[in-house]
Design a protein around this motif. Sequence first.
Motif, PDB file in Angstrom:
ATOM      1  N   ASN A  47     -77.040   4.202 -33.729  1.00  0.00           N
ATOM      2  CA  ASN A  47     -76.687   5.447 -32.764  1.00  0.00           C
ATOM      3  C   ASN A  47     -77.319   5.298 -31.344  1.00  0.00           C
ATOM      4  O   ASN A  47     -76.208   5.579 -30.181  1.00  0.00           O
ATOM      5  CB  ASN A  47     -76.519   7.142 -33.030  1.00  0.00           C
ATOM      6  N   PHE A  48     -78.369   4.909 -31.508  1.00  0.00           N
ATOM      7  CA  PHE A  48     -79.211   4.559 -30.000  1.00  0.00           C
ATOM      8  C   PHE A  48     -78.375   3.127 -29.380  1.00  0.00           C
ATOM      9  O   PHE A  48     -77.939   2.940 -28.354  1.00  0.00           O
ATOM     10  CB  PHE A  48     -80.356   4.052 -30.250  1.00  0.00           C
ATOM     11  N   ILE A  49     -78.221   2.415 -29.968  1.00  0.00           N
ATOM     12  CA  ILE A  49     -77.383   1.073 -29.399  1.00  0.00           C
ATOM     13  C   ILE A  49     -76.428   1.037 -29.926  1.00  0.00           C
ATOM     14  O   ILE A  49     -75.442   0.440 -28.359  1.00  0.00           O
ATOM     15  CB  ILE A  49     -77.608  -0.415 -30.284  1.00  0.00           C
ATOM     16  N   TYR A  50     -75.074   1.392 -30.272  1.00  0.00           N
ATOM     17  CA  TYR A  50     -74.322   1.924 -29.729  1.00  0.00           C
ATOM     18  C   TYR A  50     -73.619   2.868 -28.969  1.00  0.00           C
ATOM     19  O   TYR A  50     -73.232   2.579 -27.472  1.00  0.00           O
ATOM     20  CB  TYR A  50     -73.155   2.973 -30.722  1.00  0.00           C
ATOM     21  N   SER A  51     -74.447   3.318 -28.107  1.00  0.00           N
ATOM     22  CA  SER A  51     -74.840   4.470 -27.341  1.00  0.00           C
ATOM     23  C   SER A  51     -76.072   4.231 -25.615  1.00  0.00           C
ATOM     24  O   SER A  51     -74.130   3.778 -24.998  1.00  0.00           O
ATOM     25  CB  SER A  51     -75.686   5.900 -26.936  1.00  0.00           C
TER      26      SER A  51
END
Length: 495
Positions: A47-51
């Motif tokens: 979720n962090f990388i995608y965001s």
Amino acid sequence: MIARTRGLPGNFRAPRSLRKQLLAVSLLILSGLLILIGVLQYVLMRNFIYSNRAEAMETQIRSVPYDFFNLPGEVNGTGNRHPGDRRPLLLDAHTTIAIYSPDGSFRDLQEETLSASPAPRMSSAEYIRLLKLTPDKSTGDYRLITAGDGREHLAVFMKLGRPGAARMLLQMSVETGPLKDVILRQLLIYGALSVAALLAGLLLYLPALRKTLIPLSNMGKSAQIIDAGNLNVRFPVEQGQLEIDQLSQSFNGMLERLEISFQNEREAKEQMRRFAADASHELRTPLTSIYGFLEVLLRGAADNREQLYSALNSMHGEARRINKLVEDLLLLARMDGAPQLRVKHVLLDELIEEMRPQLLVLAGERNVLFDLSGGIRCLVDPDQIKQVLLNLFHNAVQHTDAEHGSIHISLHVHGEAAELTVKDNGSGISAEHLPHVFDRFYRSDSSRTRKYGGSGLGLSITQAIAEAHQGEITVSSPPGEGACFKVSLPVCRIS
């Protein structure tokens, strides 16, 4: 039968060693925690990388000049450049840009962005819904779209168009494969570190676990050597582990109680054996004597009046002796069980004064001294207390000289107890016999030889009566000073 570990395959058998069980359970718990951490790390990292990538793509879209998105043939002759006049937009080879118009047209800018793959497309209904929901400002929100070739794309959306004109929806997407590769590499690194941590924990935990279980092993070794013959062995305590020390103390307390119980049982058996032997001996002597006199009478002595009366008198004496012995045994049996006392409040000095004439008759020529404190009231059975005094006085009479003997009877209060003392100036009791004077059928031939054929139960009966009244009896015999018997009874009040 070895129990199978719950939740594991049926053919897996739990180790029987506590050390191995603790090690296996600890490693399983640690492995489960590491797997849980890995799953959470994957979700949070994904979720962090995608965001972050979505925010970067929104920023990148806003940096592109607005005229780059003009549709072809729309503004010829107005000074705007044709599509062929625009420079390519240099993006990542996996990044695509597309524009959706409200009329349902979908334009892929693959040529302008030099993308390696076409832009993924959703249904018109999805785009129309996104036109209504997509804000004008950057939010970092993203959607995952599956392209026609099955590849997953991460897409962000932004409204395109001037105020008052028809708004279009700009879609920028990138394949998630490279992003997943980054996450996978991180997870592989984490997995390798977790395995290394498990191995290091195994190497460090085994010696620590072995040292931790040493106190338990010591208890096991102690338990193996304990049996009915050596109950004096105790489990080691103060081994540095509170729970093990408490368990050792509990077991030691149990062993102490068992040792006392076994010792009391052995003593009771020995006492019963000795009692049976002594009672048999005491009964055999008068019965043998009676049997002998009967044989004499049967052989013709009955015809001689003088011999007949002599034999009958002797048999009568032996019969009385047997009767007295049986009565004493019955009295002791009642005292050993549940003694039934007819207690009432009695002034001890008055009770002793009532017995003075009888005691003086028993004393004969012996000197008898009375030292009695008045007003001492106790809750006792008067008949039993009279028997106590009579037994002690009769014992003193037996062991003092008929002419020069002296017997001293005293009654005083000490603390919460009334002390009745009977002291004589006889031969006394040697030190080796003092601990046994209250034993049943005990005889001290060297120092306390009975002169009148007693059975050896008088002092035992006296002790039983004293204890039945919640009191006690003690004896002392300093060398050359005779014997002193002291009976202590609880005092109700002093008048």
